[in-house]
Design a protein around this motif. Sequence first.
Motif, PDB file in Angstrom:
ATOM      1  N   SER A   1      51.410  45.538 -10.683  1.00  0.00           N
ATOM      2  CA  SER A   1      50.044  45.743 -10.954  1.00  0.00           C
ATOM      3  C   SER A   1      49.350  44.327 -11.306  1.00  0.00           C
ATOM      4  O   SER A   1      49.939  43.518 -11.393  1.00  0.00           O
TER       5      SER A   1
ATOM      6  N   ASP B   1      46.971  53.299  -1.584  1.00  0.00           N
ATOM      7  CA  ASP B   1      47.350  51.829  -2.332  1.00  0.00           C
ATOM      8  C   ASP B   1      48.242  51.066  -1.434  1.00  0.00           C
ATOM      9  O   ASP B   1      48.366  51.439  -0.246  1.00  0.00           O
TER      10      ASP B   1
ATOM     11  N   ARG C   1      53.076  49.289  -2.732  1.00  0.00           N
ATOM     12  CA  ARG C   1      53.365  50.086  -3.917  1.00  0.00           C
ATOM     13  C   ARG C   1      54.441  49.643  -4.859  1.00  0.00           C
ATOM     14  O   ARG C   1      54.294  49.878  -6.047  1.00  0.00           O
TER      15      ARG C   1
ATOM     16  N   TRP D   1      41.642  56.310  -5.098  1.00  0.00           N
ATOM     17  CA  TRP D   1      42.787  56.161  -5.820  1.00  0.00           C
ATOM     18  C   TRP D   1      44.163  56.815  -5.254  1.00  0.00           C
ATOM     19  O   TRP D   1      45.152  56.523  -5.665  1.00  0.00           O
TER      20      TRP D   1
ATOM     21  N   GLU E   1      46.554  50.652 -11.552  1.00  0.00           N
ATOM     22  CA  GLU E   1      45.913  49.925 -10.736  1.00  0.00           C
ATOM     23  C   GLU E   1      46.762  48.875  -9.901  1.00  0.00           C
ATOM     24  O   GLU E   1      47.527  48.238 -10.290  1.00  0.00           O
ATOM     25  N   GLY E   2      46.296  48.760  -8.788  1.00  0.00           N
ATOM     26  CA  GLY E   2      47.278  48.039  -7.731  1.00  0.00           C
ATOM     27  C   GLY E   2      46.836  46.794  -7.884  1.00  0.00           C
ATOM     28  O   GLY E   2      45.914  46.123  -8.666  1.00  0.00           O
TER      29      GLY E   2
END
Length: 243
Positions: free
Chosen positions: A107, A100, A103, A97, A241-242
């Motif tokens: 998401s 990523d 960014r 986490w 959450e990506g």
Amino acid sequence: MNRKRNALISAAAAVLSGLLVYGVYMLQLREVQFQETVTVIVPNRFISAGERITADMLGSKKIAKASYVPEMVLEAEEVKGLESVVPLGLNEPLLKWKVDKFRLLPSRSQSTFQIPREYVLSVSNGIRAGDKVMLYLSGEGVESARLFEQPVTVASVKTSANIEIDDTENPNLMSMASGDKEKMYASRRDANGMIDYINLNLTEAQWLELDSLCKTGKSRIVIAYSPQSLDIEQAAGRPEEGP
């Protein structure tokens, strides 16, 4: 009478002996578990937030199997090319986490919406891509209020010429990623251009709520940058959450 007493003593001794043997067994089992190790990926130097991770930044470290958690990275290929979300310490087991990709992209539950200019009453000229902003509702006959409880991410801010607003010599996003507040301030001071277009990463529910409130023209939104927005994100500890 003596026989009964001896029997009780023998039974108690047997129970204590059994407990002792069990205790020794558990200690030995725990020792074996700690002796079993897992090789995890760690940074071989301090990595600032916002840095793109390359192979030369990574090493490996053996830890006790009992200390392993599924969030730990086992293969360097899993994180090469990703961006650090928070600062990463030297030899600290790398958690999934904390890195990523893309960014500024929405998401899984979001989309990037360009906010119509007629929906916007005002927008802070200090806003830059990557900022967290607060949205407020305003208008005649409308009670002013915060539109969403949590801040939302700015995907981009552009001039009427479709040029991203920033200080090219000192990009705000890089200063923000490094946690350098002085450079963040300087980039906002030196950047030129009025914001004509702003894109926000919103969930479908957020966009539908915003659209239903503003499409009649009675309500408009105020988009405000606040350092507290960044504090809220950092206090949460774990990013969204990506994609």
